[in-house]
Design a protein around this motif. Structure first.
Motif, PDB file in Angstrom:
ATOM      1  N   LEU A   8       0.829  -1.210   0.000  1.00 55.75           N
ATOM      2  CA  LEU A   8       0.000   0.000   0.000  1.00 55.75           C
ATOM      3  C   LEU A   8       0.864   1.260   0.000  1.00 55.75           C
ATOM      4  CD1 LEU A   8      -2.872  -0.984   2.459  1.00 55.75           C
ATOM      5  CD2 LEU A   8      -3.019  -0.692  -0.013  1.00 55.75           C
ATOM      6  N   PHE A   9       1.956   1.216   0.753  1.00 58.76           N
ATOM      7  CA  PHE A   9       2.871   2.362   0.793  1.00 58.76           C
ATOM      8  C   PHE A   9       3.489   2.603  -0.582  1.00 58.76           C
ATOM      9  CE2 PHE A   9       7.072   4.247   1.583  1.00 58.76           C
ATOM     10  CZ  PHE A   9       6.672   5.418   2.204  1.00 58.76           C
ATOM     11  N   ILE A  11       2.262   1.669  -3.514  1.00 61.52           N
ATOM     12  CA  ILE A  11       1.205   2.117  -4.423  1.00 61.52           C
ATOM     13  C   ILE A  11       0.901   3.595  -4.187  1.00 61.52           C
ATOM     14  CG2 ILE A  11      -1.247   1.885  -4.961  1.00 61.52           C
ATOM     15  CD1 ILE A  11      -0.915  -1.135  -4.533  1.00 61.52           C
ATOM     16  N   SER A  12       0.831   4.013  -2.930  1.00 55.28           N
ATOM     17  CA  SER A  12       0.552   5.422  -2.632  1.00 55.28           C
ATOM     18  C   SER A  12       1.694   6.308  -3.114  1.00 55.28           C
ATOM     19  CB  SER A  12       0.291   5.631  -1.142  1.00 55.28           C
ATOM     20  OG  SER A  12       1.454   5.369  -0.396  1.00 55.28           O
ATOM     21  N   LEU A  13       2.934   5.821  -3.005  1.00 57.21           N
ATOM     22  CA  LEU A  13       4.091   6.585  -3.488  1.00 57.21           C
ATOM     23  C   LEU A  13       4.041   6.737  -5.008  1.00 57.21           C
ATOM     24  CD1 LEU A  13       6.678   7.968  -2.564  1.00 57.21           C
ATOM     25  CD2 LEU A  13       7.862   5.798  -2.860  1.00 57.21           C
ATOM     26  N   LEU A  15       1.322   6.643  -6.887  1.00 56.04           N
ATOM     27  CA  LEU A  15       0.214   7.547  -7.189  1.00 56.04           C
ATOM     28  C   LEU A  15       0.584   9.006  -6.900  1.00 56.04           C
ATOM     29  CD1 LEU A  15      -2.863   5.511  -5.896  1.00 56.04           C
ATOM     30  CD2 LEU A  15      -2.250   6.003  -8.267  1.00 56.04           C
ATOM     31  N   LEU A  16       1.347   9.228  -5.833  1.00 56.48           N
ATOM     32  CA  LEU A  16       1.804  10.586  -5.510  1.00 56.48           C
ATOM     33  C   LEU A  16       2.708  11.130  -6.605  1.00 56.48           C
ATOM     34  CD1 LEU A  16       1.952  12.931  -3.458  1.00 56.48           C
ATOM     35  CD2 LEU A  16       3.951  11.781  -2.495  1.00 56.48           C
ATOM     36  N   SER A  19       0.626  11.899  -9.672  1.00 56.77           N
ATOM     37  CA  SER A  19      -0.151  13.119  -9.462  1.00 56.77           C
ATOM     38  C   SER A  19       0.715  14.365  -9.614  1.00 56.77           C
ATOM     39  CB  SER A  19      -0.782  13.078  -8.070  1.00 56.77           C
ATOM     40  OG  SER A  19      -1.400  14.297  -7.778  1.00 56.77           O
TER      41      SER A  19
END
Length: 126
Positions: A8-9, A11-13, A15-16, A19
């Motif tokens: 999850l970390f 994936i969030s990185l 996506l960040l 973005s």
């Protein structure tokens, strides 16, 4: 559990970062549009300045060719009177505003007056 949090970390990185890249691309496009608007506005301003410069030169040529010399104060006064007249102020009101005789205002605006009551003058004379 550890692998889930790590996944999850990551994936969030990702996506960040995605973005941030999209935001910077959108900002670049917006900046380019602003630059294009600025350039077109500056071109229009330059064209207007050229037109004004040409009008000023034409005015100087006409004044020199006519031999009619006015001081800058007289020219400004006539311009203001004609502006008021073109905005439909009455000759009496213009004379009152400028604190000059009505006859002087009539002399200034005479070349610009339109013949309005020509039919009535003929009928009265007969």
């Amino acid at each position: 559990m550890f692998w889930t949090l790590a996944g999850l970390f990551v994936i969030s990185l990702v996506l960040l970062i995605f973005s941030i890249m999209k935001t910077s691309q959108a900002a670049k496009k917006e900046h380019e549009q602003i630059d294009m608007m600025h350039i077109s506005t500056m071109k229009e301003i330059n064209a207007l300045q050229d037109s004004v410069r040409n009008l000023e030169l034409d005015l100087e040529v006409v004044i020199e060719a006519s031999g009619f010399q006015l001081s800058s104060e007289e020219r400004i006064f006539m311009r203001e009177v004609l502006d008021l007249y073109k905005r439909s102020y009455s000759i009496e009101n213009i004379a009152e505003l400028k604190q000059v005789p009505v006859s002087e205002i009539e002399q200034i605006v005479a070349p610009y007056q339109q013949v309005k009551d020509g039919g009535r003058k003929v009928a009265v004379e007969n």
